[in-house]
Motif scaffolding. Structure first.
Motif, PDB file in Angstrom:
ATOM      1  N   PRO A  99       0.844  -1.204   0.000  1.00  0.00           N
ATOM      2  CA  PRO A  99       0.000   0.000   0.000  1.00  0.00           C
ATOM      3  C   PRO A  99       0.882   1.258   0.000  1.00  0.00           C
ATOM      4  O   PRO A  99       1.518   1.577   1.007  1.00  0.00           O
ATOM      5  N   TYR A 100       0.908   1.977  -1.087  1.00  0.00           N
ATOM      6  CA  TYR A 100       1.789   3.136  -1.207  1.00  0.00           C
ATOM      7  C   TYR A 100       1.116   4.395  -0.663  1.00  0.00           C
ATOM      8  O   TYR A 100      -0.100   4.452  -0.481  1.00  0.00           O
ATOM      9  N   ALA A 101       1.937   5.416  -0.439  1.00  0.00           N
ATOM     10  CA  ALA A 101       1.401   6.696   0.014  1.00  0.00           C
ATOM     11  C   ALA A 101       0.429   7.264  -1.016  1.00  0.00           C
ATOM     12  O   ALA A 101      -0.554   7.916  -0.657  1.00  0.00           O
ATOM     13  N   ALA A 102       0.706   7.024  -2.301  1.00  0.00           N
ATOM     14  CA  ALA A 102      -0.197   7.470  -3.359  1.00  0.00           C
ATOM     15  C   ALA A 102       0.114   6.715  -4.641  1.00  0.00           C
ATOM     16  O   ALA A 102       1.250   6.290  -4.869  1.00  0.00           O
ATOM     17  N   VAL A 103      -0.911   6.537  -5.472  1.00  0.00           N
ATOM     18  CA  VAL A 103      -0.762   6.037  -6.838  1.00  0.00           C
ATOM     19  C   VAL A 103      -1.333   7.115  -7.747  1.00  0.00           C
ATOM     20  O   VAL A 103      -2.534   7.415  -7.688  1.00  0.00           O
ATOM     21  N   LEU A 104      -0.482   7.713  -8.565  1.00  0.00           N
ATOM     22  CA  LEU A 104      -0.860   8.871  -9.375  1.00  0.00           C
ATOM     23  C   LEU A 104      -0.759   8.524 -10.853  1.00  0.00           C
ATOM     24  O   LEU A 104       0.221   7.917 -11.286  1.00  0.00           O
ATOM     25  N   VAL A 105      -1.754   8.932 -11.625  1.00  0.00           N
ATOM     26  CA  VAL A 105      -1.848   8.563 -13.029  1.00  0.00           C
ATOM     27  C   VAL A 105      -2.266   9.783 -13.849  1.00  0.00           C
ATOM     28  O   VAL A 105      -3.108  10.575 -13.404  1.00  0.00           O
ATOM     29  N   VAL A 106      -1.678   9.949 -15.039  1.00  0.00           N
ATOM     30  CA  VAL A 106      -2.228  10.859 -16.046  1.00  0.00           C
ATOM     31  C   VAL A 106      -2.620  10.023 -17.257  1.00  0.00           C
ATOM     32  O   VAL A 106      -2.120   8.914 -17.452  1.00  0.00           O
ATOM     33  N   ALA A 107      -3.523  10.553 -18.056  1.00  0.00           N
ATOM     34  CA  ALA A 107      -3.989   9.837 -19.244  1.00  0.00           C
ATOM     35  C   ALA A 107      -3.176  10.262 -20.462  1.00  0.00           C
ATOM     36  O   ALA A 107      -2.832  11.432 -20.617  1.00  0.00           O
ATOM     37  N   GLY A 108      -2.869   9.295 -21.329  1.00  0.00           N
ATOM     38  CA  GLY A 108      -2.133   9.580 -22.551  1.00  0.00           C
ATOM     39  C   GLY A 108      -3.047   9.650 -23.758  1.00  0.00           C
ATOM     40  O   GLY A 108      -4.280   9.577 -23.645  1.00  0.00           O
ATOM     41  N   ASN A 109      -2.466   9.757 -24.937  1.00  0.00           N
ATOM     42  CA  ASN A 109      -3.257   9.898 -26.156  1.00  0.00           C
ATOM     43  C   ASN A 109      -4.066   8.641 -26.484  1.00  0.00           C
ATOM     44  O   ASN A 109      -5.108   8.720 -27.135  1.00  0.00           O
ATOM     45  N   HIS A 110      -3.615   7.475 -26.026  1.00  0.00           N
ATOM     46  CA  HIS A 110      -4.390   6.255 -26.249  1.00  0.00           C
ATOM     47  C   HIS A 110      -5.513   6.094 -25.224  1.00  0.00           C
ATOM     48  O   HIS A 110      -6.313   5.159 -25.325  1.00  0.00           O
TER      49      HIS A 110
ATOM     50  N   SER B 199      -0.401  16.480 -15.639  1.00  0.00           N
ATOM     51  CA  SER B 199      -1.118  17.088 -16.751  1.00  0.00           C
ATOM     52  C   SER B 199      -1.259  16.052 -17.866  1.00  0.00           C
ATOM     53  O   SER B 199      -0.260  15.630 -18.459  1.00  0.00           O
ATOM     54  N   GLY B 200      -2.496  15.630 -18.145  1.00  0.00           N
ATOM     55  CA  GLY B 200      -2.742  14.600 -19.134  1.00  0.00           C
ATOM     56  C   GLY B 200      -2.726  15.104 -20.561  1.00  0.00           C
ATOM     57  O   GLY B 200      -2.592  16.314 -20.828  1.00  0.00           O
ATOM     58  N   TRP B 201      -2.907  14.172 -21.486  1.00  0.00           N
ATOM     59  CA  TRP B 201      -2.827  14.483 -22.914  1.00  0.00           C
ATOM     60  C   TRP B 201      -3.843  15.540 -23.331  1.00  0.00           C
ATOM     61  O   TRP B 201      -3.545  16.431 -24.118  1.00  0.00           O
ATOM     62  N   ALA B 202      -5.043  15.474 -22.787  1.00  0.00           N
ATOM     63  CA  ALA B 202      -6.105  16.387 -23.194  1.00  0.00           C
ATOM     64  C   ALA B 202      -5.809  17.826 -22.796  1.00  0.00           C
ATOM     65  O   ALA B 202      -6.372  18.765 -23.369  1.00  0.00           O
ATOM     66  N   ALA B 203      -4.918  18.029 -21.825  1.00  0.00           N
ATOM     67  CA  ALA B 203      -4.619  19.386 -21.338  1.00  0.00           C
ATOM     68  C   ALA B 203      -3.386  19.996 -21.985  1.00  0.00           C
ATOM     69  O   ALA B 203      -3.009  21.122 -21.649  1.00  0.00           O
ATOM     70  N   ARG B 204      -2.758  19.286 -22.919  1.00  0.00           N
ATOM     71  CA  ARG B 204      -1.435  19.718 -23.371  1.00  0.00           C
ATOM     72  C   ARG B 204      -1.448  21.070 -24.090  1.00  0.00           C
ATOM     73  O   ARG B 204      -0.430  21.768 -24.105  1.00  0.00           O
ATOM     74  N   THR B 205      -2.570  21.452 -24.700  1.00  0.00           N
ATOM     75  CA  THR B 205      -2.600  22.717 -25.443  1.00  0.00           C
ATOM     76  C   THR B 205      -2.899  23.913 -24.554  1.00  0.00           C
ATOM     77  O   THR B 205      -2.794  25.055 -25.004  1.00  0.00           O
ATOM     78  N   ARG B 206      -3.266  23.659 -23.294  1.00  0.00           N
ATOM     79  CA  ARG B 206      -3.609  24.771 -22.401  1.00  0.00           C
ATOM     80  C   ARG B 206      -2.903  24.702 -21.051  1.00  0.00           C
ATOM     81  O   ARG B 206      -3.170  25.535 -20.182  1.00  0.00           O
ATOM     82  N   ARG B 207      -2.035  23.733 -20.879  1.00  0.00           N
ATOM     83  CA  ARG B 207      -1.439  23.540 -19.554  1.00  0.00           C
ATOM     84  C   ARG B 207      -0.488  24.679 -19.209  1.00  0.00           C
ATOM     85  O   ARG B 207       0.180  25.263 -20.061  1.00  0.00           O
ATOM     86  N   LYS B 208      -0.410  24.945 -17.934  1.00  0.00           N
ATOM     87  CA  LYS B 208       0.555  25.897 -17.401  1.00  0.00           C
ATOM     88  C   LYS B 208       1.170  25.260 -16.168  1.00  0.00           C
ATOM     89  O   LYS B 208       0.479  25.039 -15.163  1.00  0.00           O
ATOM     90  N   ILE B 209       2.453  24.932 -16.243  1.00  0.00           N
ATOM     91  CA  ILE B 209       3.116  24.237 -15.137  1.00  0.00           C
ATOM     92  C   ILE B 209       3.344  25.225 -14.003  1.00  0.00           C
ATOM     93  O   ILE B 209       4.008  26.253 -14.181  1.00  0.00           O
ATOM     94  N   PRO B 210       2.819  24.950 -12.819  1.00  0.00           N
ATOM     95  CA  PRO B 210       2.997  25.891 -11.711  1.00  0.00           C
ATOM     96  C   PRO B 210       4.400  25.803 -11.125  1.00  0.00           C
ATOM     97  O   PRO B 210       5.041  24.742 -11.180  1.00  0.00           O
ATOM     98  N   PRO B 211       4.896  26.894 -10.571  1.00  0.00           N
ATOM     99  CA  PRO B 211       6.185  26.838  -9.884  1.00  0.00           C
ATOM    100  C   PRO B 211       6.044  26.113  -8.550  1.00  0.00           C
ATOM    101  O   PRO B 211       4.942  26.012  -7.988  1.00  0.00           O
ATOM    102  N   GLY B 212       7.145  25.585  -8.065  1.00  0.00           N
ATOM    103  CA  GLY B 212       7.164  25.053  -6.713  1.00  0.00           C
ATOM    104  C   GLY B 212       6.676  23.639  -6.541  1.00  0.00           C
ATOM    105  O   GLY B 212       6.455  23.207  -5.408  1.00  0.00           O
ATOM    106  N   VAL B 213       6.491  22.864  -7.651  1.00  0.00           N
ATOM    107  CA  VAL B 213       6.141  21.463  -7.471  1.00  0.00           C
ATOM    108  C   VAL B 213       7.420  20.626  -7.439  1.00  0.00           C
ATOM    109  O   VAL B 213       8.436  20.999  -8.028  1.00  0.00           O
ATOM    110  N   ASP B 214       7.369  19.519  -6.745  1.00  0.00           N
ATOM    111  CA  ASP B 214       8.540  18.643  -6.639  1.00  0.00           C
ATOM    112  C   ASP B 214       8.615  17.660  -7.803  1.00  0.00           C
ATOM    113  O   ASP B 214       9.697  17.349  -8.296  1.00  0.00           O
ATOM    114  N   VAL B 215       7.450  17.166  -8.226  1.00  0.00           N
ATOM    115  CA  VAL B 215       7.381  16.171  -9.292  1.00  0.00           C
ATOM    116  C   VAL B 215       6.354  16.628 -10.322  1.00  0.00           C
ATOM    117  O   VAL B 215       5.221  16.991  -9.966  1.00  0.00           O
ATOM    118  N   LEU B 216       6.747  16.611 -11.582  1.00  0.00           N
ATOM    119  CA  LEU B 216       5.842  16.910 -12.695  1.00  0.00           C
ATOM    120  C   LEU B 216       5.621  15.633 -13.490  1.00  0.00           C
ATOM    121  O   LEU B 216       6.577  14.920 -13.809  1.00  0.00           O
TER     122      LEU B 216
END
Length: 334
Positions: free
Chosen positions: A110-121, A200-217
């Motif tokens: 059991p991990y602290a978190a399982v994080l997923v983004v969606a791709g083009n498929h 940030s998943g595939w559907a957001a790629r044309t409008r994404r804005k990466i915020p400052p101060g994150v540890d993992v992108l």
């Protein structure tokens, strides 16, 4: 016109999702397979005074997750985050998503978190998963947190005052005393640490804005010019360069999409160092990045080529000393 049949449907999905089939669509039969984990470490990963955060990385499993070996066992699952950078399906059907979700839910720790983004498929125009609401998608993927274009702060396990071990590879580890810098050593009250993730998943790629101060992108697609096979996103690269110039770039960027460009790169901001391909990495010895560096990982595990037929690489395991993480967070708050 594309001839009829299942192959035509596959081809149409590839074109619609941003892939242009070529004459050499697949060469998986001739490709070497190495499913041993690749271990990467920030700084003095086996320091005797530090706890470690562990990140288990995957991308582009394309319904072949069952071909992977189990994730490497970690001694502190409560300080471990599993990240999948997209394309966990072939055609984005709900049945494929639910099969992936079942596999995630059956993982042994059991991990602290399982994080997923969606791709083009997963989010192409003909993908059933993409037609669902966010609530439906979260239900279909209940064993993970699906990040659309969101930031999340993951609470890690308690940093205990009693000794612990930071395992960084097969048969390797370091007894640590709770990391004074994290507030756990020399009688200090135990407390939790956090890791800040933006996905940030595939559907957001044309409008994404990466915020400052994150540890993992986490993105599905790579930035232009870095482990991208010539197919990376120029705007993403520009955003990361700007963040790096201001000292606010993420410590770790995880992506996939371009299978044949899999690998990793330790680099200083804003100039990138040489890239290292996973094919040339040994099985057990961790590769250490100097303090102050950043790490980019293309974690794609499917075979090269346009059609995914098998898994040819395994897990990427990144260890990050907790003191390094806290130092980064403190610096970005200044």
């Amino acid at each position: 016109r594309v001839p009829g049949g299942a192959q035509a449907q596959d081809t149409q999905l590839l074109i619609a999702s941003g892939h242009i089939p070529t004459a050499q669509m697949d060469d998986s039969s001739a490709q070497a397979v190495c499913l041993a984990p690749v271990y990467l470490a920030f700084g003095p990963a086996a320091a005797d005074s530090d706890l470690c955060v562990t990140l288990l990385l995957l991308s582009d499993t394309h319904c072949m997750h069952h071909e992977l070996p189990p994730p490497p066992c970690v001694e502190r699952p409560d300080m471990t985050v599993l990240v999948h950078a997209g394309d966990f399906t072939r055609k984005g059907s709900v049945a494929e998503v639910e099969a992936f979700n079942t596999w995630l839910g059956a993982l042994p720790q059991p991990y602290a978190a399982v994080l997923v983004v969606a791709g083009n498929h997963c989010q192409g125009p003909f993908c059933e998963f993409a037609q669902g609401t966010r609530e439906q998608q979260s239900t279909w993927l209940s064993a993970a947190t699906l990040l659309h274009d969101d930031s999340i702060e993951v609470t890690l396990g308690v940093v205990a005052a009693s000794p612990a071990r930071c395992a960084i590879g097969p048969g390797q580890g370091s007894d640590v005393d709770g990391a004074d810098s994290a507030g756990g050593g020399n009688g200090a009250a135990p407390r939790s640490a956090t890791v800040r993730v933006h996905g940030s998943g595939w559907a957001a790629r044309t409008r994404r804005k990466i915020p400052p101060g994150v540890d993992v992108l986490v993105t599905h697609d790579p930035p232009a010019g870095l482990l991208d096979g010539g197919h990376g996103d120029a705007d993403l690269a520009s955003q990361l360069d700007a963040l790096a110039a201001g000292g606010a770039a993420p410590l770790l960027h995880v992506f996939g999409h371009v299978h044949e460009a899999r690998g990793h790169c330790f680099h200083h901001s804003p100039v990138a160092a040489g890239e290292v391909d996973h094919d040339a990495v040994g099985d057990a010895d961790p590769l250490e990045g100097e303090i102050g560096c950043r790490l980019s990982v293309n974690a794609a595990v499917a075979n090269d080529g346009m059609v995914s037929r098998t898994v040819v690489r395994g897990w990427t395991v990144v260890t990050l000393p907790l003191s390094r993480l806290i130092l980064q967070q403190h610096h970005q708050q200044q």
